[in-house]
Write an enzyme that holds these catalytic residues in place. Structure first.
Site, PDB file in Angstrom:
ATOM      1  N   HIS A 120       0.812  -1.221   0.000  1.00  7.14           N
ATOM      2  CA  HIS A 120       0.000   0.000   0.000  1.00  7.14           C
ATOM      3  C   HIS A 120       0.842   1.267   0.000  1.00  7.14           C
ATOM      4  O   HIS A 120       0.318   2.361  -0.185  1.00  7.14           O
ATOM      5  CB  HIS A 120      -0.988  -0.005   1.178  1.00  7.14           C
ATOM      6  CG  HIS A 120      -0.390   0.204   2.527  1.00  7.14           C
ATOM      7  ND1 HIS A 120      -0.077  -0.837   3.369  1.00  7.14           N
ATOM      8  CD2 HIS A 120      -0.047   1.317   3.191  1.00  7.14           C
ATOM      9  CE1 HIS A 120       0.422  -0.363   4.496  1.00  7.14           C
ATOM     10  NE2 HIS A 120       0.452   0.949   4.413  1.00  7.14           N
ATOM     11  N   ASP A 150       0.204  -7.637   1.567  1.00 11.96           N
ATOM     12  CA  ASP A 150       0.625  -6.235   1.645  1.00 11.96           C
ATOM     13  C   ASP A 150       2.152  -6.126   1.570  1.00 11.96           C
ATOM     14  O   ASP A 150       2.787  -5.449   2.372  1.00 11.96           O
ATOM     15  CB  ASP A 150       0.102  -5.571   2.923  1.00 11.96           C
ATOM     16  CG  ASP A 150       0.196  -4.047   2.861  1.00 11.96           C
ATOM     17  OD1 ASP A 150       0.369  -3.509   1.751  1.00 11.96           O
ATOM     18  OD2 ASP A 150       0.092  -3.400   3.917  1.00 11.96           O
ATOM     19  N   SER A 226       5.117   3.027   7.679  1.00 14.89           N
ATOM     20  CA  SER A 226       4.641   1.856   6.961  1.00 14.89           C
ATOM     21  C   SER A 226       5.701   1.321   6.012  1.00 14.89           C
ATOM     22  O   SER A 226       6.306   2.042   5.236  1.00 14.89           O
ATOM     23  CB  SER A 226       3.397   2.219   6.163  1.00 14.89           C
ATOM     24  OG  SER A 226       2.755   1.075   5.704  1.00 14.89           O
TER      25      SER A 226
END
Length: 492
Positions: A120, A150, A226
């Site tokens: 993402h 992911d 992230s």
């Protein structure tokens, strides 16, 4: 002269404290353990942590596939909204917005420039750049992605060997162990935060990566972390920071990381074939609730109860039936229903595994040959021989033949379509095309091979408009690509 009352109390408190400490020391009690010093881990590993920037054209979210799908900030009253990717997909742009830049983290896993981050972080990006600790900024190629886990694998060419992290074993993690993260929260590079493992094997349910058992920690994580690494006290990477639990969008004490064992399994597959294959048993399951325990007179609520069995699946061939309670899979106990999907997904298709079930009060061990889970149709298709690729600079895309598995999953016949393997320019990107889309026709001409695509697009020139029939998942629609006049339309 009398001392002030508050000073008297303070002195008494100090006196009592000294007596208490003396008593403890006199009894020979062990001293409290010292807190860990993370400086060595940071100094060794920080050079291998990178800052990731993903640029994408806002018009890509306006494609036929994105309309009406509720893209945007989300509803805070929706429980699924609480699980926020803390880098996150960018929110829906306003009509006036032309481009976006999103920030994340990553880490170098090999000296030749392979970098691991979250899918993402780079999803839908037209261009990805990586900033190293020496302040160099390099363009990164997206080698492959896996939305289910992911995971995204990037590659940079730095011209010299790069520092790397050491990969650990996430299976050895236990609740209470110290861990730390290095990343770029809010763009502040090489920020270090620490905490403990709160839980392992945490499954977030069917709505959020059901095939991943997350590492839960209380490490402070925020937007921009992230894709960054989670280290143990040995300085080994044990996870990739992926999500937080929050109703505000900021850190609230609960963070989730993808186990590095899962990530590295995906990396090897992305390198070799460009996509990730997962195992499939072919059952729909539910947790064993108190009503089931009472009705079946079970000793506990362990296991997963089978609701349905897919026809022709590995489960059906193994003899698994609705009503069976799966207690073990491949030698691992199933304590709750959420334990099973990640175990099955991580099993190589074609592997024969024992499945322990409870049926009518009797334990049975059945043998199941694991099938292949249909993969994400939007995943990158991987590297192929350049001779098997075809494309046109004007349209800004490259195609390759469809493999048998993808063709079967899409319900296509042999000789139908070619798959987009790379978006190389702004024309295809602005039309909303993505890697993994299947082109069935060009200007009403059926496409059955890379050569046919080359021939159909060979004479495209500036000012032309090309109509493509495109299949994505279960949707098929026409997409028009307009090549700007006066320039080739090619791009990075």
């Amino acid at each position: 002269m009398n001392r002030p009352f508050w000073r008297t109390l303070m002195c008494c408190a100090l006196a009592v404290g000294f007596v208490a400490v003396g008593d403890v020391q006199a009894q020979g009690a062990p001293a409290a353990p010292a807190l860990p010093d993370f400086t060595g881990i940071v100094q060794k590993n920080a050079p291998a942590v990178v800052h990731v920037e993903a640029k994408y054209d806002g018009s890509r979210t306006n494609s036929m596939y994105m309309q009406g799908q509720g893209q945007g900030q989300g509803n805070p009253n929706d429980p699924q909204w609480i699980f926020r990717h803390f880098f996150g997909m960018p929110s829906m742009p306003s009509p006036g917005q032309q481009a976006h830049i999103s920030l994340g983290s990553g880490f170098i896993i090999s000296s030749d420039g392979y970098i691991l981050t979250n899918n993402h972080v780079v999803a839908h990006a037209n261009k990805v750049t990586v900033r190293l600790q020496d302040r160099r900024t390099l363009v990164a190629k997206v080698v492959g992605t896996d939305p289910t886990y992911d995971i995204a694998l990037l590659k940079i060419n730095a011209g010299k060997p790069l520092p790397t992290v050491t990969i650990g074993d996430s299976h050895t993690l236990k609740a209470g162990q110290w861990v730390l993260a290095i990343g770029s929260p809010f763009g502040f590079d090489y920020t270090v935060t620490q905490g403990i493992v709160s839980a392992v094997g945490r499954n977030l349910g069917a709505g959020d990566q059901p095939d991943t058992s997350f590492i839960q920690t209380d490490v402070p994580i925020n937007r921009g972390n992230s894709g960054g690494p989670l280290f143990n006290l040995k300085g080994q990477v044990v996870g990739i920071n992926s999500q937080i639990y929050s109703d505000t969008g900021g850190y609230m004490g609960v963070s989730f990381s993808i186990p590095i064992d899962v990530a590295m399994n995906a990396v090897q597959q992305l390198k070799t074939k460009g996509y990730v294959t997962r195992g499939m048993l072919g059952v729909e399951i539910r947790p064993v609730g108190s009503d089931v325990v009472k009705a079946l007179k079970l000793p506990d609520a362990n296991g997963a109860i089978v609701v349905t069995v897919s026809p022709g699946s590995a489960a059906e061939r193994a003899g698994i039936q609705p009503g069976d309670i799966i207690l073990g899979f491949n030698g691992h106990a199933i304590e709750q229903g959420a334990d099973l999907p990640p175990m099955v997904a991580m099993t190589r298709p074609g592997t024969r595994v024992p499945v322990e079930v409870l049926r009518n009060g009797k334990r049975l061990t059945l043998e199941a040959t694991i099938g292949t889970m249909p993969r994400d149709k939007n995943a990158l298709m991987g590297q192929v021989n350049p001779a098997a690729r075809g494309g046109t600079a004007a349209l800004g895309l490259t195609v390759q033949p469809l493999d048998k598995d993808t063709r079967e999953q899409l319900g296509l016949k042999a000789g139908q379509g070619v798959v987009i393997s790379d978006i190389t320019g702004p024309v295809a990107a602005q039309a909303g095309l993505q890697n993994g889309d299947v082109i069935l026709m060009v200007n009403q001409q059926k496409i059955d091979s890379v050569d046919a695509f080359r021939a159909a697009t060979a004479h495209v020139k500036p000012g032309d408009t090309v109509l493509l029939l495109v299949r994505r998942g279960s949707q098929t629609n026409f997409v028009s690509l307009s090549v700007p006049s006066g320039k080739s339309g090619s791009g990075n």
